[in-house]
Design a protein around this motif. Structure first.
Motif, PDB file in Angstrom:
ATOM      1  N   PRO A   1       0.794  -1.241   0.000  1.00 51.51           N
ATOM      2  CA  PRO A   1       0.000   0.000   0.000  1.00 51.51           C
ATOM      3  C   PRO A   1       0.822   1.284   0.000  1.00 51.51           C
ATOM      4  O   PRO A   1       0.243   2.367  -0.057  1.00 51.51           O
ATOM      5  CB  PRO A   1      -0.827  -0.113   1.283  1.00 51.51           C
ATOM      6  CG  PRO A   1      -0.034  -0.994   2.175  1.00 51.51           C
ATOM      7  CD  PRO A   1       0.666  -1.977   1.281  1.00 51.51           C
ATOM      8  N   VAL A   2       2.150   1.162   0.083  1.00 51.55           N
ATOM      9  CA  VAL A   2       3.026   2.321  -0.086  1.00 51.55           C
ATOM     10  C   VAL A   2       3.769   2.129  -1.401  1.00 51.55           C
ATOM     11  O   VAL A   2       4.514   1.172  -1.561  1.00 51.55           O
ATOM     12  CB  VAL A   2       4.031   2.460   1.072  1.00 51.55           C
ATOM     13  CG1 VAL A   2       4.899   3.699   0.874  1.00 51.55           C
ATOM     14  CG2 VAL A   2       3.320   2.511   2.412  1.00 51.55           C
ATOM     15  N   GLN A   3       3.548   3.043  -2.341  1.00 46.93           N
ATOM     16  CA  GLN A   3       4.166   2.911  -3.652  1.00 46.93           C
ATOM     17  C   GLN A   3       4.721   4.249  -4.114  1.00 46.93           C
ATOM     18  O   GLN A   3       4.080   5.295  -3.980  1.00 46.93           O
ATOM     19  CB  GLN A   3       3.151   2.411  -4.685  1.00 46.93           C
ATOM     20  CG  GLN A   3       2.770   0.946  -4.529  1.00 46.93           C
ATOM     21  CD  GLN A   3       3.909   0.007  -4.873  1.00 46.93           C
ATOM     22  OE1 GLN A   3       4.361  -0.066  -6.010  1.00 46.93           O
ATOM     23  NE2 GLN A   3       4.389  -0.724  -3.875  1.00 46.93           N
ATOM     24  N   PHE A   4       5.936   4.194  -4.660  1.00 47.67           N
ATOM     25  CA  PHE A   4       6.597   5.356  -5.232  1.00 47.67           C
ATOM     26  C   PHE A   4       6.638   5.179  -6.748  1.00 47.67           C
ATOM     27  O   PHE A   4       7.279   4.268  -7.257  1.00 47.67           O
ATOM     28  CB  PHE A   4       8.022   5.476  -4.669  1.00 47.67           C
ATOM     29  CG  PHE A   4       8.859   6.529  -5.329  1.00 47.67           C
ATOM     30  CD1 PHE A   4       8.674   7.870  -5.030  1.00 47.67           C
ATOM     31  CD2 PHE A   4       9.848   6.187  -6.235  1.00 47.67           C
ATOM     32  CE1 PHE A   4       9.449   8.850  -5.636  1.00 47.67           C
ATOM     33  CE2 PHE A   4      10.637   7.147  -6.843  1.00 47.67           C
ATOM     34  CZ  PHE A   4      10.434   8.486  -6.542  1.00 47.67           C
ATOM     35  N   PHE A   5       5.894   6.026  -7.454  1.00 47.91           N
ATOM     36  CA  PHE A   5       5.813   5.933  -8.911  1.00 47.91           C
ATOM     37  C   PHE A   5       6.664   7.033  -9.549  1.00 47.91           C
ATOM     38  O   PHE A   5       6.273   8.203  -9.541  1.00 47.91           O
ATOM     39  CB  PHE A   5       4.366   6.061  -9.380  1.00 47.91           C
ATOM     40  CG  PHE A   5       3.492   4.909  -8.994  1.00 47.91           C
ATOM     41  CD1 PHE A   5       3.495   3.731  -9.721  1.00 47.91           C
ATOM     42  CD2 PHE A   5       2.657   5.000  -7.893  1.00 47.91           C
ATOM     43  CE1 PHE A   5       2.690   2.663  -9.365  1.00 47.91           C
ATOM     44  CE2 PHE A   5       1.846   3.943  -7.522  1.00 47.91           C
ATOM     45  CZ  PHE A   5       1.866   2.768  -8.257  1.00 47.91           C
ATOM     46  N   PRO A   6       7.843   6.686 -10.107  1.00 45.14           N
ATOM     47  CA  PRO A   6       8.674   7.684 -10.795  1.00 45.14           C
ATOM     48  C   PRO A   6       8.239   7.810 -12.255  1.00 45.14           C
ATOM     49  O   PRO A   6       8.756   7.122 -13.142  1.00 45.14           O
ATOM     50  CB  PRO A   6      10.086   7.088 -10.675  1.00 45.14           C
ATOM     51  CG  PRO A   6       9.853   5.604 -10.633  1.00 45.14           C
ATOM     52  CD  PRO A   6       8.495   5.363 -10.048  1.00 45.14           C
ATOM     53  N   LEU A   7       7.279   8.663 -12.513  1.00 48.41           N
ATOM     54  CA  LEU A   7       6.633   8.724 -13.823  1.00 48.41           C
ATOM     55  C   LEU A   7       7.278   9.777 -14.708  1.00 48.41           C
ATOM     56  O   LEU A   7       7.193  10.984 -14.422  1.00 48.41           O
ATOM     57  CB  LEU A   7       5.143   9.025 -13.658  1.00 48.41           C
ATOM     58  CG  LEU A   7       4.340   8.049 -12.800  1.00 48.41           C
ATOM     59  CD1 LEU A   7       2.884   8.485 -12.708  1.00 48.41           C
ATOM     60  CD2 LEU A   7       4.433   6.632 -13.355  1.00 48.41           C
ATOM     61  N   ASP A   8       7.910   9.324 -15.780  1.00 46.98           N
ATOM     62  CA  ASP A   8       8.431  10.264 -16.766  1.00 46.98           C
ATOM     63  C   ASP A   8       7.292  10.663 -17.705  1.00 46.98           C
ATOM     64  O   ASP A   8       6.296   9.946 -17.846  1.00 46.98           O
ATOM     65  CB  ASP A   8       9.569   9.610 -17.544  1.00 46.98           C
ATOM     66  CG  ASP A   8      10.377  10.623 -18.330  1.00 46.98           C
ATOM     67  OD1 ASP A   8      10.223  11.833 -18.074  1.00 46.98           O
ATOM     68  OD2 ASP A   8      11.161  10.205 -19.200  1.00 46.98           O
ATOM     69  N   GLU A   9       7.448  11.817 -18.355  1.00 51.36           N
ATOM     70  CA  GLU A   9       6.434  12.342 -19.280  1.00 51.36           C
ATOM     71  C   GLU A   9       5.062  12.433 -18.598  1.00 51.36           C
ATOM     72  O   GLU A   9       4.042  12.036 -19.149  1.00 51.36           O
ATOM     73  CB  GLU A   9       6.355  11.463 -20.534  1.00 51.36           C
ATOM     74  CG  GLU A   9       7.645  11.371 -21.304  1.00 51.36           C
ATOM     75  CD  GLU A   9       8.133  12.723 -21.818  1.00 51.36           C
ATOM     76  OE1 GLU A   9       7.322  13.665 -21.913  1.00 51.36           O
ATOM     77  OE2 GLU A   9       9.335  12.835 -22.090  1.00 51.36           O
ATOM     78  N   PHE A  10       5.056  12.972 -17.385  1.00 45.80           N
ATOM     79  CA  PHE A  10       3.799  13.109 -16.652  1.00 45.80           C
ATOM     80  C   PHE A  10       2.825  14.039 -17.384  1.00 45.80           C
ATOM     81  O   PHE A  10       1.610  13.882 -17.285  1.00 45.80           O
ATOM     82  CB  PHE A  10       4.084  13.646 -15.243  1.00 45.80           C
ATOM     83  CG  PHE A  10       2.886  13.675 -14.343  1.00 45.80           C
ATOM     84  CD1 PHE A  10       2.457  12.527 -13.700  1.00 45.80           C
ATOM     85  CD2 PHE A  10       2.183  14.854 -14.131  1.00 45.80           C
ATOM     86  CE1 PHE A  10       1.352  12.544 -12.871  1.00 45.80           C
ATOM     87  CE2 PHE A  10       1.080  14.891 -13.294  1.00 45.80           C
ATOM     88  CZ  PHE A  10       0.661  13.729 -12.668  1.00 45.80           C
ATOM     89  N   GLY A  11       3.371  14.999 -18.115  1.00 47.02           N
ATOM     90  CA  GLY A  11       2.504  15.909 -18.858  1.00 47.02           C
ATOM     91  C   GLY A  11       1.641  15.197 -19.877  1.00 47.02           C
ATOM     92  O   GLY A  11       0.507  15.620 -20.155  1.00 47.02           O
TER      93      GLY A  11
END
Length: 452
Positions: free
Chosen positions: A104-114
């Motif tokens: 239930p703890v997640q770190f999402f390193p999202l590129d191109e978030f735009g």
């Protein structure tokens, strides 16, 4: 900026900078704050707020957005909480929630978030693309409660329930893509009000020889992270009690008396903004400041939220929301008057200065009343300044854009927390003078290491 960040947030930011060929302290602070949000997870609270953050870094290509993502994920892995590292490419809302079901703890390193936001607003986007942003908005609001997944006909809804989801996002994007996605109030009210926007408005820094030869974190930093995950000495090791079916065991960090007073003053500083344009950008700023303060205090292994924790949090949030507000007012218009105002601003950006006649020609598609109201609104809002001039022997008014320095001074004056904010200057200076790498003793507070 990161030189002022207390405790673990500042030290992670400095380490990220040390790993960068092109150091960008603003981006390092953004990545560090998101990373520490995932480290704090869902365990620490303050007045019901948890340190769950969505941080979005906006910078040109080549500035160095990738080093923050790599360092953050490596730190979580090396600290033994690799199960908290989520995917860097979310394909569907269902996949997002299923990942939180795993941990239930997640770190999402999202590129191109735009591009995710573009898909949310695009008429041609599929329903599954729109659902990603919608689900992220719901998860942000559900971190202190229970998130229930979308109901399906085959009765799988129960399997998508998550208690106290700590979905942390570190998104990176380029200015062109991100600002192109700001098309209407649905994005502003729904997405940006939950996001801490960190804009790096300069190009690539000069290349340096990184002082850290790899993105593997130092042992002292790993120990600090593990201490935060455990909850500190004497609190019991509940760091591994992370299941989506159980409420999170929490550690409450109460506000000190000075911090309580500061928290009230933040509300008073924000109140005038709620009567202006795009009030939803400010309505969550107080909660955002408290969330950031939880991350900072927990990262310091403090038993309470001190006034210096809240001060730094508010300064960061205030700066972020001010940048978001400026970006939105420059690019989003849902009324004829707003679209006319954008046309006037575009003319001034191109020409530098313009008189009434040029403004009339620029806004020829709009009625005269709308042009007058749009220009008056820009003048009243401090975005345009009219200055007296002479042309062909007669007095005229030339209009120009307000400079960045003039805007910054205006924002600082309108949102200052004087005298509260200024009284903690000596406290912050003292905190910066102490050793940045701390070890823990039997107390809940960090202490500087002994030197020989």
């Amino acid at each position: 900026m990161h030189q002022d960040a207390p405790g673990l947030v500042g030290d992670v930011a400095k380490w990220i900078d040390a790993c960068a060929v092109h150091p960008a302290p603003v981006l390092s602070t953004a990545a560090a704050l998101a990373c520490c949000s995932a480290i704090v997870g869902r365990r620490y609270t303050c007045q019901g707020a948890r340190g769950v953050l969505y941080v979005v870094a906006v910078a040109k290509s080549g500035v160095g957005k990738d080093v923050g993502r790599r360092c953050a994920t490596n730190l979580l892995e090396k600290a033994g909480i690799g199960e908290r590292v989520g995917t860097d490419d979310v394909a569907s809302a269902a996949g997002l929630v299923k990942r939180l079901r795993t941990c239930p703890v997640q770190f999402f390193p999202l590129d191109e978030f735009g591009r995710l936001i573009e898909a949310f607003t695009s008429k041609s986007a599929g329903n599954h693309e729109r659902q990603i942003i919608t689900t992220l908005m719901k998860l942000w609001s559900s971190c202190g409660d229970t998130y229930y997944g979308k109901a399906y006909a085959d009765s799988k809804a129960a399997s998508l329930k998550v208690e106290n989801p700590a979905c942390v996002v570190y998104g990176t994007t380029t200015p062109d893509v991100f600002y192109r996605a700001l098309r209407g109030s649905d994005v502003v009210d729904g997405v940006l009000s939950r996001v801490l926007l960190v804009e790096c408005d300069h190009g690539q820094a000069l290349a340096v020889d990184p002082t850290s030869r790899s993105t593997d974190p130092p042992a002292a930093l790993i120990e600090r992270v593990q201490a935060v995950v455990r909850g500190g000495v004497g609190r019991g090791n509940l760091g591994r009690v992370d299941t989506a079916d159980l409420r999170a065991p929490t550690i409450d960090l109460p506000l000190t008396a000075a911090a309580r007073d500061g928290y009230q003053r933040i509300g008073l500083a924000i109140r005038p903004r709620l009567d202006g344009p795009f009030p939803d950008l400010w309505v969550r700023a107080r909660e955002q400041a408290l969330r950031v303060a939880v991350v900072v205090a927990a990262g310091c292994l403090s038993a309470v939220v001190e006034v210096e924790h809240l001060t730094w949090a508010w300064q960061f949030v205030r700066w972020s929301v001010t940048r978001s507000h400026a970006a939105v007012t420059e690019r989003v218009a849902d009324t004829e008057e707003g679209r006319c105002a954008l046309a006037i601003l575009a003319l001034l950006d191109k020409r530098g200065t313009a008189g009434r006649g040029e403004i009339t020609r620029a806004g020829w598609r709009f009625e005269a009343r709308i042009r007058r109201d749009a220009l008056a609104g820009l003048l009243d809002g401090g975005r345009v300044i009219g200055e007296a001039a002479h042309a062909r022997g007669r007095a005229i008014t030339l209009y120009r854009r307000t400079t960045t320095e003039e805007i910054a001074e205006s924002e600082a004056d309108s949102l200052a927390l004087s005298p509260w904010e200024t009284t903690v200057g000596s406290v912050l200076a003292t905190a910066r003078a102490t050793a940045p790498i701390w070890t823990t003793t039997d107390s809940h507070k960090p202490v500087a290491p002994q030197t020989s």
